[in-house]
Write an enzyme that holds these catalytic residues in place. Structure first.
Site, short mmCIF file in Angstrom:
data_model
loop_
_atom_site.label_atom_id
_atom_site.label_comp_id
_atom_site.label_asym_id
_atom_site.label_seq_id
_atom_site.Cartn_x
_atom_site.Cartn_y
_atom_site.Cartn_z
N HIS A 1 5.66 15.32 -8.15
CA HIS A 1 4.79 14.59 -9.08
C HIS A 1 4.07 15.63 -9.93
CE1 HIS A 1 1.56 12.15 -10.69
NE2 HIS A 1 2.04 11.07 -10.11
N GLU B 1 -6.21 7.78 -13.23
CA GLU B 1 -4.99 8.53 -12.99
C GLU B 1 -3.93 8.18 -14.02
OE1 GLU B 1 -3.21 8.28 -9.14
OE2 GLU B 1 -5.10 8.42 -8.06
N LYS C 1 5.16 16.67 -4.15
CA LYS C 1 5.29 17.99 -4.76
C LYS C 1 6.10 17.97 -6.05
CE LYS C 1 8.98 19.27 -1.47
NZ LYS C 1 8.70 18.20 -0.48
N ASN D 1 -9.28 4.90 -2.27
CA ASN D 1 -8.27 5.17 -3.30
C ASN D 1 -7.23 4.07 -3.28
OD1 ASN D 1 -6.86 7.17 -5.21
ND2 ASN D 1 -5.27 6.75 -3.71
N GLU D 2 -7.07 3.41 -4.42
CA GLU D 2 -6.01 2.40 -4.56
C GLU D 2 -5.94 1.46 -3.36
OE1 GLU D 2 -2.84 4.83 -7.41
OE2 GLU D 2 -2.44 4.69 -5.27
#
Length: 655
Positions: free
Chosen positions: A356, A305, A354, A152-153
C-alpha cells in the site's frame, strides 16, 4: 463544542497516518525533515500502537511516544492522537477470549489481523477505556496535541453469546414487551413467535432465510453497539481535553454504520476514500462520498485517509497516474474538505500493507510520489487562506437513509441485482455528469433549502419522512423518486398497495399491479429512453401524465415515468445517458443550473464560498469557458473568458 476550524485556523490540514513504531528512531528525524519540506502540518499517531504502548497487561511504555510528540511539536507538526483500540494486542485475546468476535457461523475471529474485537464484550470495553484513560491523562496538556481520533474504521460484527445478550437488552429497550417484538418482527410467519426473551438470539446461520425484520434490527443494533464503543472513548478524552475536537473515520458508503446518527456525535466528520484509479468513474465515486461526508458534517470535513498511489487490497492494484493524486485531493477540497490526509506517511516494509503506497514510497524522496506530495502541500498552503472554513450551497438534495438500505437488502427480495448503493451511485452519476452539484440529506431532514429533491430509492420510509416529502412538494419544490420507494414501514412491513397510499396519490398511481424485475444485462424499451434493472405494471390516475411509456412486451403502453405536477416517479432505472438527460431536464424546470454552462465531459466545476474549482478528469487538454475575469490561486495567473487545463489539470479561481 470544538470544531475542525479550531484546528485549521485558516489552514488546510495536510499529512497522514504516521506509524513510526515500524521504524528505527533515527528514521524519525528524517521523517520530520521530509514533512517540513512537503508542508505537512498534521499527522495521526497511535492508530495501531496498543501492543507497543502496552506490551503486557498493565505495563505501559510511553517514553518513545513522549519523544515523538516532542519531536513533531519542535518541527511544527500537530498531532491527531488516536486511541489504539481497533487492534488489541495478542495478549488480550489470549487471556480474554471473550473479547474476540464470532461470525454468524459460530467461528471465532482470532488476532493476527486487525479489528479483532467484540463490540459487546465488557472485557474489551474495560481494557479499551483503560488505555484511552492512560493516553488522555498523559498527553492532555501536550502542545503538539490538536485533535483526538477514536479507534479506526469501526466495522466489526459479532454474533456471539455476549452480543446476543446485549441484543436482547437492546430489543427490550426498543420494544418493551415480547408482544411488541413479535408484532414488529411478524413472527406469526413460519412459527417464529417468541415466548421468552432467552429464545431471542442474533440472526445466525439458518437452514433457510432469516427473518428480515430480525436482521434489520441486528444491523441497527450493530451500529449502536459500535457507537457505544466510540462514545465511551470519546467521553474519556473529552473529560481531559474539552477544548479539543474528537473524530473517528468513516469508511465510504459502508453498510454497517448509520453515519447520519454517528455524525451527530462527532466534532469533526472524517472519511477514508479510495477510488480505483483505473475506474473511469473513480472521480464520480469520490464526488459522491465527498458530498455525503460534507452533508453529514454540515460544513467542512476531514479526508482522513486516501492513497498517494496504489492500494493493496484489490485484485489488481494500480498506481495513480501522474497528476491524479493532486487532482483528486483538490476535488475533495472543492467539495468541502479542510484536511487532506493519507494512509500512510511512510510506506511499510513489512506487514500486510507493505505494498500500500505512502506519501514517502519505497523510492524515497527521489520517487515521483513524494515529489507530487511536496507540490500538493505547497499548493494547499497557497489556497488555504481563501478556502478554509468556507461552505458550499446547493439547490439539490439526494436522499439517503441507512435504515432503508438495511431493510431493502434482505435475502428474500425480488431481485439480487437491485442494490441500494448501486442505484444511489447511478443517480448521483447522472447528476455529476450533468454538472449539477448536490448535497445529501436524510428523508426526515429539513429540505426547505432545496429546489429539487432526488430519491434514488427509499424502500422503507417512516410516516414522518413521507409527510416531510409531501410538505416539501406543497411548498413548491420538485421531487423525483426512483422505483421501490415507500414500499415498507420502519419494521419492514409492506404497506397496503405495495407503496404508501400518500405517495401513490402524489405520483398519480391508482394501482401498482406487479413488480417486474429485469435480468442482469436485460433492458426494456421506453419512448425516449431504455430502462434497466426493474420495471413496474402501473395503472395511473387521470391527473398523472406519462412522460415515458414502455414499448413492447407485457408492459407495452403502460407508464414508465410518471409526473403529477412537480412530483416525478421512475419505475425503471434509465440507462446512464437517459437518466442524465432526464434529470437535467427536471432540474432545469425546477430552476437549477450547473455552476458553469457548456462544460466538456469529464470536467467538473464546483463553487466553494467565493472560489470556483475547475477540474479536468481526462487525460486530454480541455478549454473551458469561464465568464468574467478571475485569478487562479494555484498559479497567480489571470483568467479572462476561457481557461485551458492540461491532463488531470485544475484551477482554483477567484474574482
Amino acid at each position: 463544542m470544538p470544531a475542525l476550524q479550531d484546528v485549521t485556523r485558516g489552514r488546510i490540514l495536510f499529512g497522514g497516518d504516521y506509524n513510526p513504531e515500524q521504524w528505527p528512531e533515527e528514521t524519525w528525524h528524517e521523517d520530520v525533515r521530509l514533512m517540513r519540506r512537503a508542508g505537512v502540518n498534521s499527522v495521526t499517531l497511535g492508530v495501531f500502537s496498543w501492543s507497543r504502548i502496552e506490551p503486557r497487561p498493565g505495563e505501559r511504555e510511553f517514553d518513545w511516544l513522549d519523544r515523538l510528540m516532542d519531536l513533531l511539536h519542535a518541527h511544527g507538526v500537530g498531532v491527531v492522537l488516536a486511541t489504539p483500540t481497533a487492534s488489541p494486542p495478542p495478549w488480550l485475546g489470549r487471556l480474554h477470549p471473550d473479547t474476540l468476535p464470532v461470525d454468524r457461523d459460530g467461528r471465532t475471529e482470532w488476532w493476527g489481523g486487525r479489528q479483532h474485537f467484540s463490540h459487546s464484550s465488557a472485557t474489551y470495553r474495560r481494557h479499551a477505556a483503560e488505555i484511552t484513560e492512560a493516553l488522555a491523562a498523559r498527553y492532555a496538556g501536550h502542545p503538539a496535541l490538536t485533535m483526538w481520533h477514536i479507534n479506526n474504521e469501526y466495522c466489526t460484527y459479532d454474533w456471539g453469546d455476549e452480543a446476543a445478550a446485549r441484543f436482547r437488552a437492546w430489543l427490550r429497550h426498543r420494544y418493551g414487551t415480547l408482544d411488541a417484538l413479535n408484532t414488529a418482527w411478524g413472527t406469526a410467519f413460519w412459527s417464529q413467535g417468541y415466548g421468552d426473551w432467552e429464545e431471542v438470539h442474533t440472526p445466525r446461520h439458518a437452514h433457510y432465510l432469516n427473518n428480515p425484520s430480525q436482521v434489520l434490527d441486528f444491523k441497527r443494533f450493530t451500529s449502536d453497539m459500535l457507537l457505544e464503543c466510540y462514545l465511551a472513548e470519546r467521553d474519556i478524552v473529552r473529560r481531559h481535553t474539552p477544548h479539543l475536537p474528537v473524530t473517528t473515520n468513516f469508511m465510504p458508503l459502508w453498510a454497517g454504520q448509520d453515519a447520519w446518527r454517528w455524525a451527530e456525535e462527532e466534532d469533526v466528520v472524517s472519511v477514508d476514500l479510495y477510488p480505483d484509479p483505473r475506474d473511469p468513474l473513480g472521480a464520480q465515486h469520490g464526488a459522491l462520498v465527498q458530498d455525503m461526508t460534507r452533508s453529514q458534517a454540515r460544513g467542512p470535513w476531514m479526508l482522513m485517509e486516501q492513497s498517494a498511489g496504489a492500494v493493496n487490497w484489490r485484485g489488481v492494484n494500480h498506481p495513480k497516474p501522474r497528476g491524479m493524486n493532486r487532482l483528486w485531493s483538490l476535488q475533495a477540497v472543492a467539495r468541502g474538505a479542510d484536511a487532506v490526509c493519507y494512509f500512510q506517511w511512510r510506506q511499510s516494509r513489512q506487514g500486510a500493507e507493505k505494498f500500500h503506497s505512502g506519501m514517502v514510497g519505497h523510492a524515497g524522496e527521489q520517487g515521483r510520489t513524494y515529489q507530487e506530495v511536496e507540490r500538493l502541500g505547497a499548493e494547499l498552503a497557497r489556497i488555504a487562506p481563501e478556502v478554509s472554513g468556507s461552505h458550499t450551497a446547493n439547490d439539490i438534495a439526494v436522499l439517503h437513509d441507512w435504515d432503508s438500505w438495511w431493510a431493502g437488502a434482505h435475502e428474500g427480495r425480488l431481485s439480487g441485482e437491485v442494490d441500494h448503493a448501486r442505484i444511489l451511485t447511478a443517480w448521483h452519476r447522472a447528476l455529476w455528469e450533468a454538472h449539477l452539484t448536490t448535497d445529501f440529506a436524510h428523508p426526515e431532514h429539513d429540505l426547505t433549502p432545496y429546489r429539487l429533491v432526488v430519491v434514488p430509492q427509499a424502500y422503507a420510509l417512516t410516516d414522518t419522512a413521507i409527510d416531510n416529502l409531501l410538505a416539501h412538494v406543497r411548498r413548491g419544490a420538485t421531487l423525483v423518486c426512483g422505483f421501490l420507494t415507500g414500499v415498507a414501514d420502519r419494521d419492514d412491513r409492506v404497506r397496503p398497495g405495495g407503496m404508501d397510499a400518500r405517495l401513490r396519490a402524489l405520483f398519480g398511481i391508482r394501482t401498482l399491479h406487479e413488480w417486474w424485475p429485469l435480468e442482469a444485462g436485460e433492458s426494456v424499451a421506453c419512448d425516449g429512453l431504455r430502462g434497466t434493472l426493474w420495471s413496474e405494471e402501473i395503472e395511473k390516475t387521470d391527473a398523472a401524465h406519462a412522460e415515458a411509456v414502455y414499448k413492447g412486451g407485457e408492459l407495452d403502453g403502460l407508464p414508465a415515468v410518471l409526473r403529477t405536477g412537480a412530483a416525478w416517479y421512475l419505475s425503471t432505472l434509465p440507462e446512464p445517458p437517459d437518466l442524465r438527460e432526464l434529470l437535467l431536464r427536471i432540474a432545469s424546470s425546477a430552476g437549477v443550473r450547473p455552476v458553469l454552462d457548456g462544460l466538456p465531459a469529464h470536467v467538473e466545476a464546483v463553487r466553494r464560498g467565493e472560489t470556483l474549482f475547475v477540474l479536468n478528469h481526462s487525460r486530454e487538454p480541455v478549454t473551458v469557458t469561464v465568464p468574467g475575469t478571475h485569478r487562479d490561486l494555484l498559479t497567480d495567473a489571470t483568467v479572462t473568458g476561457a481557461l485551458t487545463l492540461g491532463r488531470y489539470g485544475a484551477a482554483v479561481l477567484k474574482r
